[in-house]
Design a protein around this motif. Structure first.
Motif, PDB file in Angstrom:
ATOM      1  N   GLY A 139       0.755  -1.462  -0.009  1.00  0.00           N
ATOM      2  CA  GLY A 139       0.025   0.088   0.146  1.00  0.00           C
ATOM      3  C   GLY A 139       0.705   1.208  -0.034  1.00  0.00           C
ATOM      4  N   LEU A 140       2.087   1.130   0.083  1.00  0.00           N
ATOM      5  CA  LEU A 140       2.997   2.159  -0.038  1.00  0.00           C
ATOM      6  C   LEU A 140       3.585   2.376  -1.381  1.00  0.00           C
ATOM      7  N   SER A 141       4.152   3.478  -1.792  1.00  0.00           N
ATOM      8  CA  SER A 141       4.772   3.520  -3.232  1.00  0.00           C
ATOM      9  C   SER A 141       6.122   3.612  -3.326  1.00  0.00           C
ATOM     10  N   GLY A 142       6.700   2.474  -3.919  1.00  0.00           N
ATOM     11  CA  GLY A 142       7.979   2.343  -4.055  1.00  0.00           C
ATOM     12  C   GLY A 142       8.363   2.738  -5.455  1.00  0.00           C
ATOM     13  N   ARG A 143       9.817   3.250  -5.588  1.00  0.00           N
ATOM     14  CA  ARG A 143      10.543   3.362  -6.959  1.00  0.00           C
ATOM     15  C   ARG A 143      11.911   3.105  -6.434  1.00  0.00           C
ATOM     16  N   ALA A 144      12.644   2.455  -7.405  1.00  0.00           N
ATOM     17  CA  ALA A 144      14.038   2.077  -7.295  1.00  0.00           C
ATOM     18  C   ALA A 144      15.086   2.579  -8.254  1.00  0.00           C
ATOM     19  N   ALA A 145      16.310   2.715  -8.085  1.00  0.00           N
ATOM     20  CA  ALA A 145      17.476   3.179  -8.709  1.00  0.00           C
ATOM     21  C   ALA A 145      18.742   2.431  -8.524  1.00  0.00           C
ATOM     22  N   PRO A 146      19.476   2.045  -9.526  1.00  0.00           N
ATOM     23  CA  PRO A 146      20.605   1.177  -9.052  1.00  0.00           C
ATOM     24  C   PRO A 146      21.845   2.460  -8.397  1.00  0.00           C
ATOM     25  N   THR A 147      22.242   1.918  -7.337  1.00  0.00           N
ATOM     26  CA  THR A 147      23.329   2.599  -6.697  1.00  0.00           C
ATOM     27  C   THR A 147      25.058   2.167  -7.317  1.00  0.00           C
ATOM     28  N   GLY A 148      25.656   2.857  -6.805  1.00  0.00           N
ATOM     29  CA  GLY A 148      27.248   2.473  -6.987  1.00  0.00           C
ATOM     30  C   GLY A 148      27.891   1.532  -6.402  1.00  0.00           C
ATOM     31  N   HIS A 149      27.329   0.608  -5.845  1.00  0.00           N
ATOM     32  CA  HIS A 149      27.789  -0.542  -5.151  1.00  0.00           C
ATOM     33  C   HIS A 149      28.494  -1.539  -6.051  1.00  0.00           C
ATOM     34  N   GLY A 150      29.265  -2.198  -5.298  1.00  0.00           N
ATOM     35  CA  GLY A 150      30.107  -3.366  -6.053  1.00  0.00           C
ATOM     36  C   GLY A 150      29.211  -4.568  -6.636  1.00  0.00           C
TER      37      GLY A 150
END
Length: 258
Positions: A139-150
């Motif tokens: 019920g919450l809204s999510g959005r994602a993006a890649p980070t600079g992790h290994g």
């Protein structure tokens, strides 16, 4: 939105539990709760966390977000499932992560407790998401993006319609992360060091820059290298306070209401 810091430590900090956040908000379906990451030392810390009511700990969240598949971010999952199973949980649990989540989650749980998934009293809904659009988290809204992790890692923007949280997982912010963080009320950024340049990890300087650029009212720096937290923790607190973020280096159990 209310954010409780279950853990704030890096992978191998023997004093501070692994980074894990318990988020309470009001989504489209009413009150919703999410646990963001839960590594090997965070699971036990969750059940002892003073910022979360005992009944809430035993009931567990509606959804578990996994930023990436390093042990300090998701190896606590078998512990959580077994504990909630014993406590009699019967409502479904969504587990959401990036590509590969279904196989990684199943493998970790089956290795720890081979018969657990088949015998759970509650449904386990494992979902995989990719950057580029909104998705539902109980019920919450999510959005994602890649980070600079290994390793592949997804930063998360989580909103309940009134407040928005940015949680980095591990890694310095990428341009996509900066876009994701824009307008968020609280930034939670991994910072293994003080200055940029640590391969695969963020820094205090980058966290401050991200919070300023996003216009965030609150910043929390987590995952500091253990020696740095012990030797320079007070200096970092003073730096963050001077920048306008007095709660910027939270302890386990701390609560921020952005």
């Amino acid at each position: 939105m209310r954010v409780t810091f279950v853990g704030v430590g890096e992978a191998f900090d023997e004093r501070e539990p692994n980074v894990s956040l318990f988020v309470e908000g009001r989504g489209v379906k009413g009150r919703a709760t999410a646990l963001l990451d839960c590594g090997f030392t965070a699971a036990a810390a969750f059940f002892a966390c003073p910022g979360i009511a005992a009944a809430e700990r035993e009931a567990g969240p509606d959804v578990l977000w996994i930023s990436h598949f390093h042990g300090d971010h998701f190896f606590g999952l078998p512990y959580l499932l077994a504990r909630w199973h014993e406590a009699g949980r019967d409502r479904p649990l969504a587990v959401v992560g990036g590509p590969g989540a279904r196989g990684k989650v199943a493998a970790a749980v089956d290795l720890a407790y081979p018969n657990l998934r088949a015998g759970l009293h509650f449904a386990l809904d494992i979902r995989e998401v990719v950057p580029g659009g909104d998705f539902d988290l109980a019920g919450l809204s999510g959005r994602a993006a890649p980070t600079g992790h290994g390793a592949p890692c997804l930063a998360l923007r989580l909103t309940d319609g009134e407040r928005a949280l940015y949680y980095s997982g591990d890694g310095p912010p990428t341009p996509g992360c900066r876009e994701l963080a824009r307008g968020c009320d609280l930034i939670v950024q991994e910072a293994y060091g003080l200055s940029p340049g640590i391969p695969g990890h963020g820094s205090v300087e980058e966290a401050l820059s991200l919070a300023r650029e996003a216009g965030a009212g609150a910043l929390a720096v987590v995952h500091l290298r253990r020696e740095l937290r012990r030797e320079r923790g007070q200096d970092i607190r003073r730096l963050l306070t001077a920048a306008g973020y007095p709660s910027g280096l939270p302890e386990p159990g701390a609560v921020i209401v952005p």
